[in-house]
Design a protein around this motif. Structure first.
Motif, PDB file in Angstrom:
ATOM      1  N   GLU A  36      13.625  -9.093  28.553  1.00 25.88           N
ATOM      2  CA  GLU A  36      12.459  -9.060  29.430  1.00 25.88           C
ATOM      3  C   GLU A  36      11.355  -9.982  28.917  1.00 25.88           C
ATOM      4  OE1 GLU A  36      11.860  -8.211  32.229  1.00 25.88           O
ATOM      5  OE2 GLU A  36       9.680  -8.115  32.362  1.00 25.88           O
ATOM      6  N   VAL A  37      11.161 -10.006  27.597  1.00 25.21           N
ATOM      7  CA  VAL A  37      10.078 -10.819  27.031  1.00 25.21           C
ATOM      8  C   VAL A  37      10.369 -12.304  27.187  1.00 25.21           C
ATOM      9  CG1 VAL A  37       8.945 -11.446  24.862  1.00 25.21           C
ATOM     10  CG2 VAL A  37       9.314  -9.044  25.423  1.00 25.21           C
ATOM     11  N   LEU A  72      15.094  -2.634  35.341  1.00 26.89           N
ATOM     12  CA  LEU A  72      14.967  -2.448  33.890  1.00 26.89           C
ATOM     13  C   LEU A  72      14.992  -0.972  33.516  1.00 26.89           C
ATOM     14  CD1 LEU A  72      12.315  -5.165  33.006  1.00 26.89           C
ATOM     15  CD2 LEU A  72      14.672  -5.055  32.186  1.00 26.89           C
ATOM     16  N   ALA A  73      14.398  -0.145  34.369  1.00 19.88           N
ATOM     17  CA  ALA A  73      14.414   1.302  34.098  1.00 19.88           C
ATOM     18  C   ALA A  73      15.846   1.839  34.161  1.00 19.88           C
ATOM     19  CB  ALA A  73      13.530   2.025  35.112  1.00 19.88           C
ATOM     20  N   ILE A  74      16.608   1.364  35.148  1.00 21.99           N
ATOM     21  CA  ILE A  74      18.005   1.811  35.259  1.00 21.99           C
ATOM     22  C   ILE A  74      18.809   1.359  34.046  1.00 21.99           C
ATOM     23  CG2 ILE A  74      20.143   1.463  36.578  1.00 21.99           C
ATOM     24  CD1 ILE A  74      18.406   1.334  39.108  1.00 21.99           C
ATOM     25  N   LEU A  75      18.633   0.101  33.639  1.00 26.35           N
ATOM     26  CA  LEU A  75      19.383  -0.408  32.485  1.00 26.35           C
ATOM     27  C   LEU A  75      18.994   0.324  31.200  1.00 26.35           C
ATOM     28  CD1 LEU A  75      19.442  -4.253  33.222  1.00 26.35           C
ATOM     29  CD2 LEU A  75      21.319  -2.627  33.411  1.00 26.35           C
ATOM     30  N   THR A  76      17.725   0.691  31.079  1.00 24.22           N
ATOM     31  CA  THR A  76      17.303   1.466  29.904  1.00 24.22           C
ATOM     32  C   THR A  76      17.999   2.819  29.883  1.00 24.22           C
ATOM     33  OG1 THR A  76      15.140   0.382  29.985  1.00 24.22           O
ATOM     34  CG2 THR A  76      15.307   2.393  28.665  1.00 24.22           C
ATOM     35  N   PHE A  77      18.082   3.464  31.052  1.00 22.52           N
ATOM     36  CA  PHE A  77      18.807   4.740  31.133  1.00 22.52           C
ATOM     37  C   PHE A  77      20.276   4.542  30.758  1.00 22.52           C
ATOM     38  CE2 PHE A  77      21.669   7.347  33.716  1.00 22.52           C
ATOM     39  CZ  PHE A  77      21.357   8.602  33.221  1.00 22.52           C
ATOM     40  N   VAL A  78      20.875   3.470  31.262  1.00 22.25           N
ATOM     41  CA  VAL A  78      22.292   3.200  30.970  1.00 22.25           C
ATOM     42  C   VAL A  78      22.490   2.925  29.475  1.00 22.25           C
ATOM     43  CG1 VAL A  78      24.191   1.574  31.364  1.00 22.25           C
ATOM     44  CG2 VAL A  78      22.818   2.384  33.289  1.00 22.25           C
ATOM     45  N   ALA A  79      21.521   2.211  28.864  1.00 18.14           N
ATOM     46  CA  ALA A  79      21.617   1.906  27.433  1.00 18.14           C
ATOM     47  C   ALA A  79      21.633   3.182  26.596  1.00 18.14           C
ATOM     48  CB  ALA A  79      20.443   1.019  27.008  1.00 18.14           C
TER      49      ALA A  79
END
Length: 475
Positions: A415-416, A427-434
């Motif tokens: 993201e940065v 990004l929120a979904i990918l964070t949950f998946v991570a």
């Protein structure tokens, strides 16, 4: 033996097993943390050039010709869209060489019908070995396209045929079911232009197109897939490319450039005999051979990875095919490691022997075996009272907590620096998946890798069947 304390011996053995499992996990975490730091430094010190027009101004006049090699086996579903995408690449001088590797479906006929190619004569050397070529096809109205039809010999065999037929000083190996971004070649060639005497090979980023909107062989809108397995693989690919390969490149110990997208100096690949046969890890094996060759000749060289050039590919969305792919990757890593095992910790090969092969030993050779042993034995030994609860908690921390941290940190890097996911919701979904991938998927993945170890020990050959859906537009 009557005085032997069996219970104390069992506790001591259990403790040793726990320390081996936890110690190996900690060593992997240390390697990941080092990679994360070096990946961050690399992105900060060499930020990507955002505008393609600026790249063209700086590099177009000095960019050498490139032959894009696309081996195809049973790719009739995606071949036309893939080749259309390749012909639209934004690069000064290039040729697309599609190698039909004895497909049993209608791949060749789809190429003939859609691109109106006809048999031609063209001279080529047979410097590296491959199965016989049955014919070459071209269309004068599409001078950048050459179709090679050959007998089946596998991906490495098809690439060797392409290397022989190609005439450009650089070649780019890709998978025929992949889509290159239009400026990918121009971005990937940048290190060759900046260091023409030292650069041997450059790898680019592989991203997953599942769920994205695709039109005319281009990814028009990056969207997330709805399939959980595809989502998990997006996180895995970010971790592999944006963290691991970027850091290993920074340290100059990169041991693999993905077969889906890599740029190579053709002359040096011919010097090492091209791609090797009899392995499913031909991409890794070629990079290791190049390291060995340059080290033995004591020539200064570089093998780099840069994140900006992107190749989009389709990820498996069912457990059977994904498991087959991961077992094959594991088998390929082991084949290369064992074939070049004399490079491990050998001072003759410098940092590639110590850091590069050391990393392969810990992560690819020992990692899956030790982790699966941990899943089975540590809870069992704790349950029967042979291990203190502290060991169980330490194992869970190593397995889950740090895994989540590394995955989320990689997303932050993405993201940065690159910002390929424009929506905050994505990004929120990918964070949950991570986070979620560590509870179930990671364990299954390690069992797949263990199956790859078993296949390697049995000397199993072949790729297995890979079913393609074809690129889909998001609804």
């Amino acid at each position: 033996m009557s005085g032997f304390d069996w219970q104390s011996a069992a506790v001591a053995s259990a403790t040793v097993i726990a320390w081996i499992v936890i110690g190996t996990g900690l060593l992997q975490i240390l390697l990941y943390l080092i990679q994360l730091v070096f990946a961050g430094i690399s992105l900060a010190q060499r930020p990507p050039i955002v505008r393609s027009s600026l790249l063209w101004q700086r590099y177009a006049n000095r960019a050498p010709p490139i032959a894009v090699l696309a081996p195809a086996f049973n790719e009739e579903v995606t071949i036309v869209e893939s080749v259309t995408s390749l012909l639209a690449l934004h690069y000064p001088e290039f040729e697309v060489v599609v190698i039909n590797d004895g497909s049993k479906d209608g791949t060749l006929q789809r190429l003939i019908d859609h691109f109106d190619v006809h048999p031609i004569d063209r001279y080529y050397d047979r410097t590296v070995g491959h199965q016989p070529i049955r014919g070459l096809y071209a269309n004068p109205r599409l001078p950048r396209l050459l179709v090679v039809d050959k007998e089946n010999g596998g991906k490495s065999d098809a690439l060797n045929a392409g290397i022989n037929v190609a005439r450009a000083p650089l070649f780019c190996s890709i998978d025929a079911d992949s889509l290159l971004e239009s400026d990918a070649l121009l971005r990937a060639v940048r290190p060759f232009v900046e260091e023409p005497d030292r650069m041997v090979a450059v790898g680019g980023t592989i991203r997953l197109a599942n769920g994205s909107r695709i039109e005319g062989g281009r990814v028009r809108e990056v969207c997330l897939p709805r399939n959980f397995l595809a989502l998990v693989q997006i996180v895995e690919y970010l971790r592999a490319f944006l963290m691991a390969r970027l850091a290993l490149s920074r340290l100059q110990v990169l041991t693999v450039i993905s077969g889906a997208f890599g740029l190579f100096r053709r002359r040096l690949v011919l010097e090492v005999g091209g791609y090797s046969h009899g392995t499913v890890g031909e991409d890794m094996e070629l990079v290791v051979k190049l390291h060995r060759h340059m080290r033995e000749l004591k020539r200064p060289y570089r093998i780099d990875f840069i994140p900006e050039p992107v190749c989009w590919t389709e990820a498996p969305e069912d457990l059977t095919i994904l498991g087959r792919q991961r077992a094959r990757w594991q088998r390929g890593s082991l084949e290369t490691f064992v074939k070049h095992r004399d490079m491990l910790f050998n001072p003759k090969f410098g940092r590639i022997g110590f850091l590069g092969f050391g990393q392969v030993l810990v992560v690819d050779v020992m990692g899956p075996i030790i982790e699966v042993v941990g899943y089975v034995l540590i809870p069992l030994l704790w349950a029967v009272g042979l291990l203190a609860v502290d060991y169980l908690l330490a194992f869970l921390a190593v397995t889950f907590t740090f895994g989540i941290f590394i995955s989320v940190a990689t997303l932050i890097l993405e993201e940065v620096e690159l910002r390929r996911f424009p929506k905050a919701r994505d990004l929120a979904i990918l964070t949950f998946v991570a986070v979620a991938e560590n509870f179930g998927y990671r364990q299954i993945s390690n069992f797949w890798r263990l199956r790859g170890v078993w296949q390697f020990l049995r000397k199993q050959q072949g790729w297995g069947t890979m079913t393609r859906k074809g690129f889909q537009s998001a609804s």
